[in-house]
Design an enzyme around this catalytic site. Sequence first.
Site, PDB file in Angstrom:
ATOM      1  N   ARG A   1       6.857   4.453  16.530  1.00  0.00           N
ATOM      2  CA  ARG A   1       5.748   3.640  16.848  1.00  0.00           C
ATOM      3  C   ARG A   1       4.365   4.179  16.465  1.00  0.00           C
ATOM      4  NH1 ARG A   1       9.120   3.096  21.616  1.00  0.00           N
ATOM      5  NH2 ARG A   1      10.115   1.256  21.353  1.00  0.00           N
TER       6      ARG A   1
ATOM      7  N   LYS B   1      -6.033  -1.796   6.994  1.00  0.00           N
ATOM      8  CA  LYS B   1      -5.074  -2.732   6.622  1.00  0.00           C
ATOM      9  C   LYS B   1      -3.955  -1.929   5.762  1.00  0.00           C
ATOM     10  CE  LYS B   1      -7.541  -7.387   6.030  1.00  0.00           C
ATOM     11  NZ  LYS B   1      -7.695  -8.326   5.144  1.00  0.00           N
TER      12      LYS B   1
ATOM     13  N   GLU C   1     -13.960  -5.172  -6.836  1.00  0.00           N
ATOM     14  CA  GLU C   1     -14.172  -5.149  -5.255  1.00  0.00           C
ATOM     15  C   GLU C   1     -15.617  -4.654  -5.167  1.00  0.00           C
ATOM     16  OE1 GLU C   1     -12.005  -6.222  -3.417  1.00  0.00           O
ATOM     17  OE2 GLU C   1      -9.835  -5.586  -3.761  1.00  0.00           O
TER      18      GLU C   1
ATOM     19  N   LYS D   1     -19.330  -1.490   7.738  1.00  0.00           N
ATOM     20  CA  LYS D   1     -19.837  -2.254   8.541  1.00  0.00           C
ATOM     21  C   LYS D   1     -19.304  -3.623   8.892  1.00  0.00           C
ATOM     22  CE  LYS D   1     -24.734  -4.013   8.416  1.00  0.00           C
ATOM     23  NZ  LYS D   1     -25.818  -4.323   7.489  1.00  0.00           N
TER      24      LYS D   1
ATOM     25  N   GLU E   1     -10.065  -9.054  11.872  1.00  0.00           N
ATOM     26  CA  GLU E   1     -10.313 -10.067  11.043  1.00  0.00           C
ATOM     27  C   GLU E   1     -10.116 -11.554  11.839  1.00  0.00           C
ATOM     28  OE1 GLU E   1      -9.124  -9.633   6.961  1.00  0.00           O
ATOM     29  OE2 GLU E   1      -7.932 -11.601   7.170  1.00  0.00           O
TER      30      GLU E   1
ATOM     31  N   ARG F   1     -14.940 -10.428   9.318  1.00  0.00           N
ATOM     32  CA  ARG F   1     -13.927  -9.618   8.198  1.00  0.00           C
ATOM     33  C   ARG F   1     -13.500 -10.618   6.920  1.00  0.00           C
ATOM     34  NH1 ARG F   1      -9.758  -4.556   9.093  1.00  0.00           N
ATOM     35  NH2 ARG F   1      -9.455  -4.220   6.839  1.00  0.00           N
TER      36      ARG F   1
ATOM     37  N   ASN G   1     -12.553 -11.122   2.161  1.00  0.00           N
ATOM     38  CA  ASN G   1     -11.699 -11.933   1.196  1.00  0.00           C
ATOM     39  C   ASN G   1     -11.901 -12.949   0.119  1.00  0.00           C
ATOM     40  OD1 ASN G   1      -9.119 -11.186   2.201  1.00  0.00           O
ATOM     41  ND2 ASN G   1      -9.719 -11.930   4.263  1.00  0.00           N
TER      42      ASN G   1
ATOM     43  N   HIS H   1     -10.159 -13.590  -3.035  1.00  0.00           N
ATOM     44  CA  HIS H   1      -8.737 -13.201  -2.712  1.00  0.00           C
ATOM     45  C   HIS H   1      -7.883 -14.425  -2.502  1.00  0.00           C
ATOM     46  CE1 HIS H   1     -10.639  -9.044  -2.807  1.00  0.00           C
ATOM     47  NE2 HIS H   1      -9.317  -8.671  -2.745  1.00  0.00           N
TER      48      HIS H   1
ATOM     49  N   HIS I   1      -5.165 -13.437  -4.850  1.00  0.00           N
ATOM     50  CA  HIS I   1      -3.853 -13.092  -4.538  1.00  0.00           C
ATOM     51  C   HIS I   1      -2.527 -13.858  -5.082  1.00  0.00           C
ATOM     52  CE1 HIS I   1      -4.949 -10.537  -0.934  1.00  0.00           C
ATOM     53  NE2 HIS I   1      -4.543  -9.481  -1.983  1.00  0.00           N
TER      54      HIS I   1
ATOM     55  N   HIS J   1      -4.504  -5.552  -9.316  1.00  0.00           N
ATOM     56  CA  HIS J   1      -5.101  -6.338  -8.312  1.00  0.00           C
ATOM     57  C   HIS J   1      -6.789  -6.779  -8.533  1.00  0.00           C
ATOM     58  CE1 HIS J   1      -6.053  -7.398  -4.023  1.00  0.00           C
ATOM     59  NE2 HIS J   1      -7.148  -6.602  -4.214  1.00  0.00           N
TER      60      HIS J   1
HETATM   61  N1  LIG Z   1      -5.908  -2.271   2.544  1.00  0.00           N
HETATM   62  C1  LIG Z   1      -6.774  -2.645   2.004  1.00  0.00           C
HETATM   63  O1  LIG Z   1      -7.912  -2.778   2.573  1.00  0.00           O
HETATM   64  C2  LIG Z   1      -6.679  -3.179   0.332  1.00  0.00           C
HETATM   65  C3  LIG Z   1      -8.024  -3.513  -0.121  1.00  0.00           C
HETATM   66  C4  LIG Z   1      -8.084  -3.654  -1.595  1.00  0.00           C
HETATM   67  C5  LIG Z   1      -6.708  -3.457  -2.086  1.00  0.00           C
HETATM   68  N2  LIG Z   1      -5.607  -3.201  -1.633  1.00  0.00           N
HETATM   69  C6  LIG Z   1      -4.442  -2.991  -2.183  1.00  0.00           C
HETATM   70  O2  LIG Z   1      -4.541  -1.934  -3.289  1.00  0.00           O
HETATM   71  C7  LIG Z   1      -3.523  -2.031  -4.209  1.00  0.00           C
HETATM   72  C8  LIG Z   1      -4.309  -1.536  -5.417  1.00  0.00           C
HETATM   73  O3  LIG Z   1      -4.912  -0.325  -5.277  1.00  0.00           O
HETATM   74  P1  LIG Z   1      -5.189   0.800  -6.766  1.00  0.00           P
HETATM   75  O4  LIG Z   1      -5.811  -0.310  -7.753  1.00  0.00           O
HETATM   76  O5  LIG Z   1      -5.820   1.685  -6.109  1.00  0.00           O
HETATM   77  O6  LIG Z   1      -3.567   0.780  -7.395  1.00  0.00           O
HETATM   78  P2  LIG Z   1      -2.718   2.020  -7.392  1.00  0.00           P
HETATM   79  O7  LIG Z   1      -2.610   2.664  -6.033  1.00  0.00           O
HETATM   80  O8  LIG Z   1      -1.416   1.404  -7.964  1.00  0.00           O
HETATM   81  O9  LIG Z   1      -3.329   2.936  -8.561  1.00  0.00           O
HETATM   82  C9  LIG Z   1      -3.410   2.589  -9.808  1.00  0.00           C
HETATM   83  C10 LIG Z   1      -2.797   3.587 -10.746  1.00  0.00           C
HETATM   84  O10 LIG Z   1      -3.623   4.800 -11.079  1.00  0.00           O
HETATM   85  C11 LIG Z   1      -2.861   5.947 -10.860  1.00  0.00           C
HETATM   86  N3  LIG Z   1      -3.845   6.845 -10.484  1.00  0.00           N
HETATM   87  C12 LIG Z   1      -4.155   7.016  -9.042  1.00  0.00           C
HETATM   88  N4  LIG Z   1      -5.242   7.707  -8.900  1.00  0.00           N
HETATM   89  C13 LIG Z   1      -5.014   8.421 -10.123  1.00  0.00           C
HETATM   90  C14 LIG Z   1      -6.184   9.256 -10.785  1.00  0.00           C
HETATM   91  N5  LIG Z   1      -6.971  10.044  -9.981  1.00  0.00           N
HETATM   92  N6  LIG Z   1      -5.922   9.778 -12.059  1.00  0.00           N
HETATM   93  C15 LIG Z   1      -4.909   9.128 -12.752  1.00  0.00           C
HETATM   94  N7  LIG Z   1      -4.184   8.106 -12.318  1.00  0.00           N
HETATM   95  C16 LIG Z   1      -4.255   7.892 -10.959  1.00  0.00           C
HETATM   96  C17 LIG Z   1      -1.733   5.433  -9.979  1.00  0.00           C
HETATM   97  O11 LIG Z   1      -0.610   6.299 -10.117  1.00  0.00           O
HETATM   98  C18 LIG Z   1      -1.393   4.031 -10.430  1.00  0.00           C
HETATM   99  O12 LIG Z   1      -0.579   4.046 -11.708  1.00  0.00           O
HETATM  100  C19 LIG Z   1      -3.124  -3.531  -4.314  1.00  0.00           C
HETATM  101  O13 LIG Z   1      -1.591  -3.362  -3.586  1.00  0.00           O
HETATM  102  C20 LIG Z   1      -4.038  -3.983  -3.219  1.00  0.00           C
HETATM  103  O14 LIG Z   1      -3.298  -5.042  -2.287  1.00  0.00           O
HETATM  104  C21 LIG Z   1      -5.583  -2.982  -0.277  1.00  0.00           C
HETATM  105 ZN   LIG Z   2      -8.889  -6.623  -2.787  1.00  0.00          ZN
END
Ligand SMILES: NC(=O)c1ccc[n+]([C@@H]2O[C@H](COP(=O)([O-])OP(=O)(O)OC[C@H]3O[C@@H](n4cnc5c(N)ncnc54)[C@H](O)[C@@H]3O)[C@@H](O)[C@H]2O)c1
Ligand SMILES: [Zn+2]
Length: 354
Positions: free
Chosen positions: A118, A140, A182, A222, A230, A234, A238, A241, A245, A260
């Site tokens: 939990r 999120k 982003e 902020k 959301e 918030r 999006n 998105h 998405h 993404h």
């Molecule tokens: N929670 C949220 O609010 C939120 C917001 C935006 C996006 N997301 C999610 O985030 C994800 C995308 O994240 P991302 O773009 O960071 O992708 P990711 O986590 O897949 O990282 C991208 C790539 O870079 C590599 N990598 C990471 N750090 C590195 C470094 N310092 N040096 C070399 N390689 C490195 C990773 O292994 C991967 O291959 C999506 O799933 C998206 O839905 C979440």
């Molecule tokens: Zn995003």
Amino acid sequence: MTVNKTIGSLGYQVVIGENCLAALQSFLEKKKYSRHFILCDENTFQHCLPELLNECYALHEAELIEIESGEENKNLSICIDILRTLTEGKADRSSVLINLGGGVIGDMGGFVASVFKRGFDFINVPTTLLAMADASVGGKTGVDFDGLKNHIGTITQPAGVFIYPKFLETLPSRHVLSGLAELIKAGLIADKKLFEETAALKHFSFGKAKEIIFKGISIKNKIVKKDPAEKNIRKALNFGHTIGHAIEAFSLTTAQPLLHGEAVALGMLAEAKISYDEKLISKAELSKIQKVIGKFFGHVKMPKAETKALLALMQQDKKNSGDGINFTLLQGIGKAKINVQVPESLIVNALNSL
Ligand SMILES: NC(=O)c1ccc[n+]([C@@H]2O[C@H](COP(=O)([O-])OP(=O)(O)OC[C@H]3O[C@@H](n4cnc5c(N)ncnc54)[C@H](O)[C@@H]3O)[C@@H](O)[C@H]2O)c1
Ligand SMILES: [Zn+2]
């Protein structure tokens, strides 16, 4: 000695700067967690873990959980593996999970930590531009499910976020650009100056990284502080998105999956077009947005998707309530308008314009 910047969020602190791993060490000393676990992928294992361990001796005995990188691994089956490893490693509710990675590691690690027994603490140490400027803050968490993005998840805040911009030095340029999407979004919905600043970049500059990440994460922080669950404002985050998405989820079923940020860039183009068709932005503003997104993402190809398939994916968007697709549109550059339902013909037009 350079000083970290700290922003207060929903019961936790976001620390950014060259000394933030030392700040993490102090944080862990104070917290006295029963056990430490680190979630990483093969890339953050290679490029980021050595520096983290070097700075944080509190993590020397930590148990490492390494998963394969990539969006295709952000699923429940990998969560089950992580949950088993935590059980075998005797994690308890006073333990902590450090998410060392991009948005995939952060979303999935946060989700697992929010449901294991939990819930126990997790800390985000983002290593991509996207995670530093956006995903690491706001709580999120979640995974993709049955072809739908982030379909299963929770909103659970981290215990802390420690942003070390130096990690970006090894990030491949395609992923740097993905994070830039982003930041463009943050400017478009809330800060015209940030949009202009991002637009003026010739390419992403590491000299500017800390400053620009700070601006992006501050905008996000902020907004999420005002509306963590959301319910209203918030949703502004999006922008791009709803369509983004759907494009991302569709592309993941093809031989050329988009990142993404790449899908969000296409989503922003389409949703800016809808904003124009709804008379919320001028022709000049639309052209400016198209020019800026085109400059960074002109090479990104729209996947060959049936409009019907994309519309079906949009029907599953988490912003919807009841029938109809709920968009976040732009009302000029630097301001968002949430909860806009638009005729299907405008969505189809916008998709056809990509
Ligand atoms: N929670 C949220 O609010 C939120 C917001 C935006 C996006 N997301 C999610 O985030 C994800 C995308 O994240 P991302 O773009 O960071 O992708 P990711 O986590 O897949 O990282 C991208 C790539 O870079 C590599 N990598 C990471 N750090 C590195 C470094 N310092 N040096 C070399 N390689 C490195 C990773 O292994 C991967 O291959 C999506 O799933 C998206 O839905 C979440
Ligand atoms: Zn995003």
